[in-house]
Design an enzyme around this catalytic site. Structure first.
Site, mmCIF file in Angstrom:
data_model
loop_
_atom_site.group_PDB
_atom_site.id
_atom_site.type_symbol
_atom_site.label_atom_id
_atom_site.label_comp_id
_atom_site.label_asym_id
_atom_site.label_seq_id
_atom_site.Cartn_x
_atom_site.Cartn_y
_atom_site.Cartn_z
ATOM 1 N N ARG A 180 0.838 -1.207 0.000
ATOM 2 C CA ARG A 180 0.000 0.000 0.000
ATOM 3 C C ARG A 180 0.868 1.250 0.000
ATOM 4 O O ARG A 180 0.532 2.241 -0.659
ATOM 5 C CB ARG A 180 -0.931 -0.010 1.221
ATOM 6 C CG ARG A 180 -2.028 -1.055 1.154
ATOM 7 C CD ARG A 180 -2.802 -1.138 2.449
ATOM 8 N NE ARG A 180 -3.513 0.108 2.739
ATOM 9 C CZ ARG A 180 -4.127 0.350 3.890
ATOM 10 N NH1 ARG A 180 -4.083 -0.551 4.879
ATOM 11 N NH2 ARG A 180 -4.763 1.490 4.090
ATOM 12 N N CYS A 212 -1.325 5.997 9.126
ATOM 13 C CA CYS A 212 -1.706 4.658 8.667
ATOM 14 C C CYS A 212 -2.909 4.823 7.748
ATOM 15 O O CYS A 212 -2.976 5.782 6.979
ATOM 16 C CB CYS A 212 -1.999 3.741 9.853
ATOM 17 S SG CYS A 212 -3.355 4.296 10.909
#
Length: 318
Positions: free
Chosen positions: A208, A267
């Protein structure tokens, strides 16, 4: 630099955090648990020796598939990050609620200012660190995370009740006392990216981070902030889900950020960034902050928040 910019703060007429609820009427309050916490992390043995003690509040902060599961450590209460303990008026998920809402939620869960709080989650150490960091940001230090969470508790032989976390007792006396700077907004992170004394660490997976893997939330760009460094939260944990030893955490952080004075954590939605904050605290680092909006905000289409893909800049900590 704007700090602690949750949506409740934005709605405050004075431009700051809303005030906490008035103090409740005087009444008997349980005394604090005897003896201090050993640190921000406690193991299953420590909890087993104190489970049910007056003054101890045990929270289940599970999210996702573990949220509301009919399995809890005896007496666990719900710290519901997808419910009352996030600001649902904010555009990003898991946004920190304002001081008044946080005070109200913690009182409803029977928390006193003198309580000792232990938080766990069903995945191991995932969302429990978020609850712990929220408590710290609201001025409450008598809290710790259960190392390894519910899986470690079960592996140690700890009892489990076939019931979801719940609480139906009397209200508590907790009052939030917010600490500015522990939870920050996009402007603070942008400034940190340009500050040689700061590092921004991203807790998402490497796929990611580089943009090779799609984001699980629709509408978000892949990749990362220019200058951010990748430290997947799972790499700070042992195979059994417990946190790695402090010396290993110090080495992992130093390898990326060197001795930079300030560390900012991001995050997907501000949850696993708090695992990095927990690791940095265990490693003895100061000057820590969590980006509340995280990639759920930064990753939205925007010309104001640049995104890069495919490679991570080499660490340049000093």
């Amino acid at each position: 630099m704007t700090t602690y910019p949750n949506s409740a703060a934005r709605r405050s007429p004075a431009g700051g955090l809303p005030g906490a609820l008035p103090e409740p009427p005087p009444g008997p309050t349980p005394g604090p648990l005897p003896g201090p916490l050993p640190g921000p992390l406690v193991d299953a043995g420590w909890l087993a020796d104190r489970l049910g003690a007056p003054g101890l509040v045990l929270f289940d902060a599970s999210v996702g598939a573990h949220r509301g599961a009919a399995r809890r450590i005896p007496g666990a209460r719900p710290f519901d990050l997808d419910g009352a303990l996030s600001d649902h008026d904010a555009p990003a998920p898991h946004t920190m609620p304002g001081a008044e809402a946080f005070t109200e939620a913690l009182r409803a869960l029977g928390v006193d200012d003198t309580s000792t709080v232990v938080v766990y989650d069903g995945a191991g150490i995932y969302s429990s660190a978020r609850a712990w960091w929220m408590l710290r940001a609201m001025g409450f230090d008598r809290a710790a995370v259960l190392d390894g969470g519910l899986p470690a508790w079960i592996a140690s032989g700890g009892a489990v009740e076939p019931a979801a976390a719940a609480y139906g007792g009397p209200p508590g006396t907790f009052t939030a006392r917010p600490r500015p700077g522990l939870v920050v907004d996009a402007a603070a992170v942008a400034a940190a990216l340009a500050d040689p004394a700061a590092a921004v660490l991203d807790a998402r997976t490497r796929g990611r981070f580089t943009g090779a893997d799609p984001e699980p939330r629709p509408g978000l760009r892949g990749g990362h902030m220019p200058g951010a460094l990748n430290l997947p939260f799972a790499e700070l944990q042992r195979p059994d889900g417990r946190m790695r030893p402090a010396e290993e955490l110090r080495a992992a952080l130093h390898a990326l950020a060197g001795d930079r004075e300030h560390l900012y954590f991001s995050c997907g939605s501000g949850v696993t960034a708090c695992v990095l904050a927990l690791a940095a605290t265990l490693a003895g680092r100061d000057g820590l902050a969590v980006y509340d909006g995280s990639w759920s905000e930064w990753g939205l289409p925007s010309e104001l928040r640049p995104v890069v893909t495919d490679r991570q800049e080499p660490p340049s900590g000093g």
